[in-house]
Design an enzyme around this catalytic site. Structure first.
Site, PDB file in Angstrom:
ATOM      1  N   GLU A   1       0.749  -1.070   0.033  1.00 54.39           N
ATOM      2  CA  GLU A   1      -0.242   0.125  -0.104  1.00 54.39           C
ATOM      3  C   GLU A   1       0.938   1.332  -0.242  1.00 54.39           C
ATOM      4  OE1 GLU A   1      -2.802  -0.147   3.201  1.00 54.39           O
ATOM      5  OE2 GLU A   1      -3.827  -2.043   2.443  1.00 54.39           O
TER       6      GLU A   1
ATOM      7  N   GLU B   1      -5.327  -8.770   0.930  1.00 52.67           N
ATOM      8  CA  GLU B   1      -5.900  -8.580   2.119  1.00 52.67           C
ATOM      9  C   GLU B   1      -7.452  -8.269   2.026  1.00 52.67           C
ATOM     10  OE1 GLU B   1      -4.436  -5.102   4.364  1.00 52.67           O
ATOM     11  OE2 GLU B   1      -2.426  -5.701   4.038  1.00 52.67           O
TER      12      GLU B   1
HETATM   13  O1  IFM Z   1      -4.076  -3.461   9.252  1.00 52.41           O
HETATM   14  C1  IFM Z   1      -3.928  -2.872   8.043  1.00 52.41           C
HETATM   15  C2  IFM Z   1      -2.775  -3.490   7.179  1.00 52.41           C
HETATM   16  O2  IFM Z   1      -1.717  -3.494   7.830  1.00 52.41           O
HETATM   17  C3  IFM Z   1      -2.747  -3.026   5.829  1.00 52.41           C
HETATM   18  N1  IFM Z   1      -4.096  -2.851   5.336  1.00 52.41           N
HETATM   19  C4  IFM Z   1      -5.337  -2.541   5.887  1.00 52.41           C
HETATM   20  C5  IFM Z   1      -5.376  -3.292   7.019  1.00 52.41           C
HETATM   21  C6  IFM Z   1      -6.366  -2.845   7.991  1.00 52.41           C
HETATM   22  O3  IFM Z   1      -6.792  -1.431   8.370  1.00 52.41           O
END
Ligand code: IFM
Length: 453
Positions: free
Chosen positions: A167, A358
């Protein structure tokens, strides 16, 4: 009667975590300080004064965590490597005790036939590099390439997928403009350098990877990529100014990363917008070729969507409207089509294999009197998002795997421990792990390779 919607036979089911969020042991075995240690140790930065000092104590409890993964039947585990464990001061001599930790973890994963998927940068920059300008300093990209190179040498034979950055938009806009994540600076004028150096770091790491690769075969064909959190947005109203605001977000948040990675240039509208506000992006000759060098896969993190309206905000001129629909404990709208729309946006740029790196949700899980955690809301969330994954596959999108965020309840950055994303509950005072109902549900889903409806 229930029907089972199955996924392709080679579909990869995994779960994800990140080093600072679970490891703890922040100053053990020679680990250096990271920007997140500095940030969380600064009063007022993280809810309840929480820190990652102990977190899930995964640094010591990893055998138990790997056993849990095996119990769930995970095909792959996405974790991140803590840069300051390997290079405590960002460069120089590596810390062998840090490398040993990941050696033990990776060996154990392989013994259980769980493919290791390693992220090189999930936000924990060595503080020593921050003191030399952090991502605003071009040199950080070269230090990152050296760090990546060392890891490829040590673990290249076992790690199946490498993710360079997690990210980069969050690192850039939230870490360096909004300031609610580490390093917590608000220097708009540095934004262009930060974005460019992150992308350059990615490209240099890909170059290093290509220079020595050797791999075993597994369910995943080996490779390297990056993980983006594209922002799926909709305008708040039919007013053309809201549509314009949405386009600005799409350009700055999505295309500012997708265009250089897949087309070899920065979007002109973004450059113009930033230039008018005194922000320059200055690639050196050859940088964009390095950034756009071919990768093998693209990871996508999907949680929600944004409703965007025009605003008088002097920086970006946009306002994010709070959700009217059901939301998670993060206040994020539950909007399953975001998963399909994200994949669609990515597929417009590339025909690479795509992975949901994710997806998951925080809810206020409350254990029953017997200690069980019946997180039906999380199961409903996951089911709805996975239906969108299925829709994408049916429509011919090359979605190859799915990593649930997260294996464990963990340190949710500036929100601390109050937000629980895990399918495994962690009692933070004792470290005890308990499978939530969603963990049992995920285990069954993996076993049958499909969602029961
Ligand atoms: O916990 C985070 C992760 O580290 C990065 N993506 C979003 C998740 C939830 O906020």
């Amino acid at each position: 009667m229930n029907t089972c919607e199955t996924f392709p036979a080679d579909f990869c089911w995994g779960a994800a975590t990140a080093a600072y969020q679970i490891e703890g042991a922040w100053n053990s075995d020679g680990r250096g300080e990271s920007i997140w240690d500095r940030f969380s140790h600064t009063p007022g930065k993280v809810a309840n004064g929480d820190t990652g000092d102990i977190a899930c104590d995964h640094y010591h409890r990893w055998p138990e965590d790997v056993a849990l993964m095996a119990q769930l039947g995970l095909h792959a585990y996405r974790f991140s490597i803590s840069w300051p464990r390997i290079f405590p001061s960002g460069g120089g001599q590596p810390n062998h005790r840090g490398l040993d930790f990941y050696r033990r973890l990776i060996d154990a994963l392989c013994e259980h036939k769980i493919a290791p998927v390693a992220t090189l940068y999930h936000w924990d920059l060595p503080q020593a590099l921050q003191e030399r300008g952090g991502w605003a300093n071009r040199d950080t990209a070269y230090r990152f390439a050296e760090y990546a190179d060392l890891l490829f040498q040590h673990f290249g034979a076992q790690v199946t997928h490498w993710h360079t950055l997690n990210e980069p938009a969050i690192v850039s806009y939230i870490g360096h403009l909004h300031g609610s994540k580490a390093p917590g600076t608000r220097r708009f004028w540095q934004l262009g350098h930060v974005i460019h150096h992150l992308l350059l770091a990615h490209g240099l790491a890909v170059q290093a990877y290509r220079s020595h690769r050797s791999h075993r075969s597994s369910r995943l064909s080996p490779g390297i990529g990056i993980v983006l959190n594209l922002r799926i947005g909709h305008p708040d109203s039919a007013d053309p100014r809201d549509k314009q605001a949405l386009d600005r977000i799409d350009t700055l948040w999505n295309r500012m990363f997708l265009d250089p990675l897949f087309r070899g240039y920065y979007p002109e509208e973004a450059l113009r917008f930033l230039r008018q506000r005194g922000v320059c992006v200055r690639p050196s000759p050859g940088d964009l070729e390095i950034i756009a060098a071919p990768i093998d896969l693209l990871g996508l993190n999907v949680y929600t969507r944004s409703i965007v309206a025009a605003a008088r905000d002097p920086l970006l001129g946009v306002r994010f409207i709070p959700p009217r629909a059901p939301k998670t404990a993060m206040g994020w709208e539950i909007y399953p089509p975001a998963l399909y729309e994200t994949l669609q946006l990515a597929a417009a740029y590339t025909d690479l294999p795509l992975y949901i790196a994710e997806n998951g949700a925080a809810f206020n899980d409350t254990p029953t009197a017997t200690g069980a955690i019946d997180d039906h809301d999380r199961i409903a969330f996951l089911q709805a998002y996975l239906a969108e994954a299925q829709r994408a596959i049916d429509d011919g999108i090359r979605l190859k795997g799915y990593f649930l965020w997260s294996l464990l309840d963990n340190f949710e950055w500036e929100e601390g421990y109050q937000r629980r994303f895990g399918i495994v509950h962690v009692d933070f005072p004792s470290g005890t792990r308990t499978l939530k109902r969603s963990a049992h549900w995920y285990r069954d889903l993996i076993a049958r390779n499909g969602v029961l409806r």
